[in-house]
Design an enzyme around this catalytic site. Sequence first.
Site, short mmCIF file in Angstrom:
data_model
loop_
_atom_site.label_atom_id
_atom_site.label_comp_id
_atom_site.label_asym_id
_atom_site.label_seq_id
_atom_site.Cartn_x
_atom_site.Cartn_y
_atom_site.Cartn_z
N GLU A 298 0.84 -1.20 0.00
CA GLU A 298 0.00 0.00 0.00
C GLU A 298 0.88 1.26 0.00
O GLU A 298 0.65 2.20 0.74
CB GLU A 298 -0.94 0.00 1.21
N CYS A 382 -11.10 0.15 7.67
CA CYS A 382 -10.62 1.46 8.12
C CYS A 382 -11.29 2.61 7.37
O CYS A 382 -11.52 3.68 7.94
CB CYS A 382 -9.11 1.54 7.96
#
Length: 597
Positions: A298, A382
């Site tokens: 990421e 998230c």
Amino acid sequence: MTFVNDTSRSPRAQVRPIAIERVELAGFVRRYQDLMKSTSLALQYDYLESSGRIDNFRKAIGSMEGDFTGWFFNDSDIYKWIEAASYSLSYDEDSEIQTRIESLITLIESVQKKSEVGYVNTYFTGERASEKWKDLKSMHELYCAGHLIQAGIAYKRVTGNESLFNVCVKVADNILKTFPDDDCEVTTGHPELEMAMIELHRETGNRNYLEFVQRLIDNRGKGYAGGDEYHIDHASFRDLKELAGHAVRMLYLLTGAADVFLETGDETLLAVLERLWIDLTSRKMYITGGAGSRYEGEAFGEAYELPSGRAYSETCAAIGNVFWNWRMYMLAGDAKYLDVLERSFYNSVLSGISLDGRRYFYVNPLEDVGNHNRKEWFECACCPPNIARLLTSFSGYLYGTTLDEIRVNFYEASRASIPFRDGEVSIVQKTAFPHSEEVNLVISTDLDTSLSILLRIPEWTEGNFDLQIDGVKQKIRPEKGFVRLEGNWKGKTEVSLTLPMRIRMMTANPLLRENTDKVAIQRGPLIYCAEGIDNPTFDVRTLSVPSKRNLELSESDALDGNPVVISGKGIAYDLDDWDKKLYDSLGSVKSKGKNVR
């Protein structure tokens, strides 16, 4: 009063925000806030319940049997939800949301009471209690604590109720007690606690929280978080030359470092922040304001590594970009940071939530063949509550003040009551921004004194705008992205601002090789997309548009808010001669094009 970041006593803050309660939205973003109240928050709570996240608290206190469910950082999703729900109460009371918040607080209090030392983390209970604080690199204990602290501060500021705030103070004090020494081997594996502890310092005046954050930043590069680039532990913070590692972690770390500068004025931190901001905006940010190009880790990629179809561009990274640029604006007062914030908000944050408020993107590619769709929830969830806490607090970003200025940071139909010196200034914005060029402001006050009102002129206007005060045209040159209107504003004054939204064909730096001979279409703050669902007669991947701007505007009644649609003439190529071919010599294949709209 509820401040997103209360920099009212921060010694290096050039601009200070306005309390959320003092700004009532009524336009484009208000629709999203209403969605939060009517749909998103309720559905998110249901998923917190059905996914076992809330049950983890019941298990931790023994009122329910079973082992912990899900990711070890799942507590943080509940805390973000509480923060978002708390902000929502600032503009619209809701007894059901209030009841749900209070029930969650009761569970959190019970977990803390059982720990006896102020510690709260439902993963590290029972047989795993002995493992707490053993793996700060990977296990997100400090990350979860940060989100709990932010939730406690938000709930206290909105309601005046200190129940959750008292919990988070004990959590913070337990962390200080656990890691007491200047040479203690501690830093965050996933930054988040930094900005939370700074806000707790602002709320309490306790400098121990500030000094702990300074230590967290100074300890980077010493191997306490694994010593690798992914965790931004490969070099000391002040030696960082470029953005690297996990994009959300890096952006959260930079946000925390900017918070430290606001409190201390540490110029060595500012030098890093400015250096990395240039790296972001000139080499590593998508035109949508998205950040983080790699699926692997990421992560930020190399300079100009910004693939469209394989763009990771996590929604949380766009939110991190908003947080960081907000702090950079407060410390510098320069609208260039608001320009990046605006780009990220409209194009990479809002892309992360569907128009009905029910589905989300975790990843936001700029190009797709139709397989990438929003989802109702994620195992790693998230993004949904992160979007919610930004949207429900957005009122707090619209305005800012200095000792002798009121600044209009963003344009949104709204009504604001801004405290200034010994009185108040009312500003009513009437606009259909971001689709309309026209912004009308009605400024009213009983104050009989001189003050400056600054209006932001976004970079996408290329310096062109029209400004009138009570019908009289003004010629004022912008400075640092603002025009300054000076005078005595007693009574009522009407200000008309036109921000030309020319359709711009945006091109990329030639070093961004994937975008060679490509353009992006931008109007105002919005980046547009040619989608197959709107263009069913040809394959949009074969579309070519002329450089001469033959584009037209119209309003669409197919979507809420009547957004502006851009139409034009182009050429789409058929692929018949490429059937069962991947390569051929240049010139041997004659692709036929047809005119399309």
